[in-house]
Write a protein that holds these residues in place. Sequence first.
Motif, short mmCIF file in Angstrom:
data_model
loop_
_atom_site.label_atom_id
_atom_site.label_comp_id
_atom_site.label_asym_id
_atom_site.label_seq_id
_atom_site.Cartn_x
_atom_site.Cartn_y
_atom_site.Cartn_z
N ILE A 109 10.91 9.26 -1.08
CA ILE A 109 11.26 8.73 0.24
C ILE A 109 10.01 8.72 1.11
CG2 ILE A 109 12.65 9.09 2.32
CD1 ILE A 109 14.67 10.59 0.55
N VAL A 110 9.79 7.61 1.81
CA VAL A 110 8.69 7.52 2.77
C VAL A 110 9.28 7.07 4.10
CG1 VAL A 110 6.50 6.43 3.35
CG2 VAL A 110 7.03 6.94 0.97
N LEU A 111 9.06 7.86 5.13
CA LEU A 111 9.56 7.55 6.46
C LEU A 111 8.44 7.00 7.33
CD1 LEU A 111 11.59 10.85 7.06
CD2 LEU A 111 12.47 8.67 6.25
N ALA B 94 0.84 -1.21 0.00
CA ALA B 94 0.00 0.00 0.00
C ALA B 94 0.87 1.26 0.00
CB ALA B 94 -0.94 -0.01 1.21
N ILE B 95 1.95 1.24 0.76
CA ILE B 95 2.87 2.40 0.78
C ILE B 95 3.51 2.57 -0.59
CG2 ILE B 95 5.07 3.24 1.70
CD1 ILE B 95 4.21 2.11 4.43
N LEU C 184 5.52 18.16 11.57
CA LEU C 184 5.09 17.57 10.31
C LEU C 184 3.81 18.24 9.86
CD1 LEU C 184 5.36 15.33 8.15
CD2 LEU C 184 3.97 13.89 9.64
N GLN C 185 3.84 18.85 8.69
CA GLN C 185 2.63 19.42 8.13
C GLN C 185 1.75 18.28 7.65
OE1 GLN C 185 3.66 22.20 5.06
NE2 GLN C 185 4.38 23.74 6.50
N LYS C 186 0.47 18.43 7.80
CA LYS C 186 -0.49 17.38 7.48
C LYS C 186 -0.38 16.92 6.03
CE LYS C 186 -3.98 14.71 8.38
NZ LYS C 186 -3.67 13.41 8.88
N ARG C 187 0.00 17.81 5.14
CA ARG C 187 0.05 17.44 3.72
C ARG C 187 1.18 16.44 3.43
NH1 ARG C 187 2.54 22.79 0.76
NH2 ARG C 187 4.30 22.99 2.17
N TYR C 188 2.15 16.29 4.32
CA TYR C 188 3.22 15.32 4.12
C TYR C 188 2.97 14.01 4.85
CZ TYR C 188 5.70 19.35 2.30
OH TYR C 188 6.04 20.45 1.56
N ASP C 189 1.86 13.94 5.60
CA ASP C 189 1.51 12.72 6.31
C ASP C 189 0.55 11.92 5.43
OD1 ASP C 189 0.82 10.70 8.03
OD2 ASP C 189 0.32 12.00 9.71
N TYR C 190 1.03 10.79 4.96
CA TYR C 190 0.26 9.96 4.02
C TYR C 190 -0.35 8.74 4.71
CZ TYR C 190 2.29 12.82 0.35
OH TYR C 190 2.63 13.87 -0.45
N THR C 191 -0.42 8.74 6.02
CA THR C 191 -0.94 7.60 6.77
C THR C 191 -2.36 7.27 6.37
OG1 THR C 191 0.48 8.20 8.64
CG2 THR C 191 -1.36 6.74 9.11
#
Length: 184
Positions: free
Chosen positions: A141-143, A129-130, A154-161
Motif C-alpha cells: 500500500i502506498v498513501l 515511478a511509485i 511518520l517515521q522517515k523510513r516509511y516516507d518514499y517521496t
Amino acid sequence: MRNFKIVFTFILFLLFGLGKAQKIGVVDTEYILNKLPEYQEAESRLNAQIDTWQTELQDLQSEYERKRSAFESEKVLLVGDQLKLREKEVTDLEKNIKTTTSLRFGATGEINKLRTNLVQPFQDQIWNAIKTMSEKNGLGIVLDKSNNISVIFLQKRYDYTDKVLDILLKGSDKKEKTNTKSKK
C-alpha cells in the motif's frame, strides 16, 4: 489441553498473520510535482492562460457595465426600435459573459481540459515511478499524504517521496542526455 489448543491456534494465527502483513509507504506527490521543472513550466503556462482569460472576461464585464449604465440613463430618451435594439445589445453582452464564463471556467470548461492535458503526463510519470518503487521495496500500500490524508506521525523510513523523485529525475536525466546527443 483446551487452553493449549487455544494458545497454539493464537500463535499460529499470529505467525501467519505477520507473514501476510502488507508493508505501507507514504509519498507526497505535491512535493514531487514542485520539484519537477517541467511541471513548473506547464503550471506557469496554465496560469498565464488563466490570466489571459480572466483579463478577457474582466474586459467584457467592464464593457457590459458601461453599456448597461448608458442604456439605463438613456432609456427614457429612446423609443421603439432604438429601445429594443439597445436593450438587446445589453442582454446579448450579458449572455456572452455568462457563456464565456461557463465555457472557460465551468465544470467541463476549457481550463479543466487544459489542466488535464498539462498535468496528466506528470501524474502518469509519478504513478509509474511509485509503482516501480513499491515493487522494488515490496510495498503493498502506498498513501499520498498531499491528498488530505491525515498523517499524524511518520517515521522517515516509511516516507518514499525522495525515492520516487530519484526515479523520476533519473528518467528525465536520461531523456536530456538522449536529446543532447541527438542534437549534436
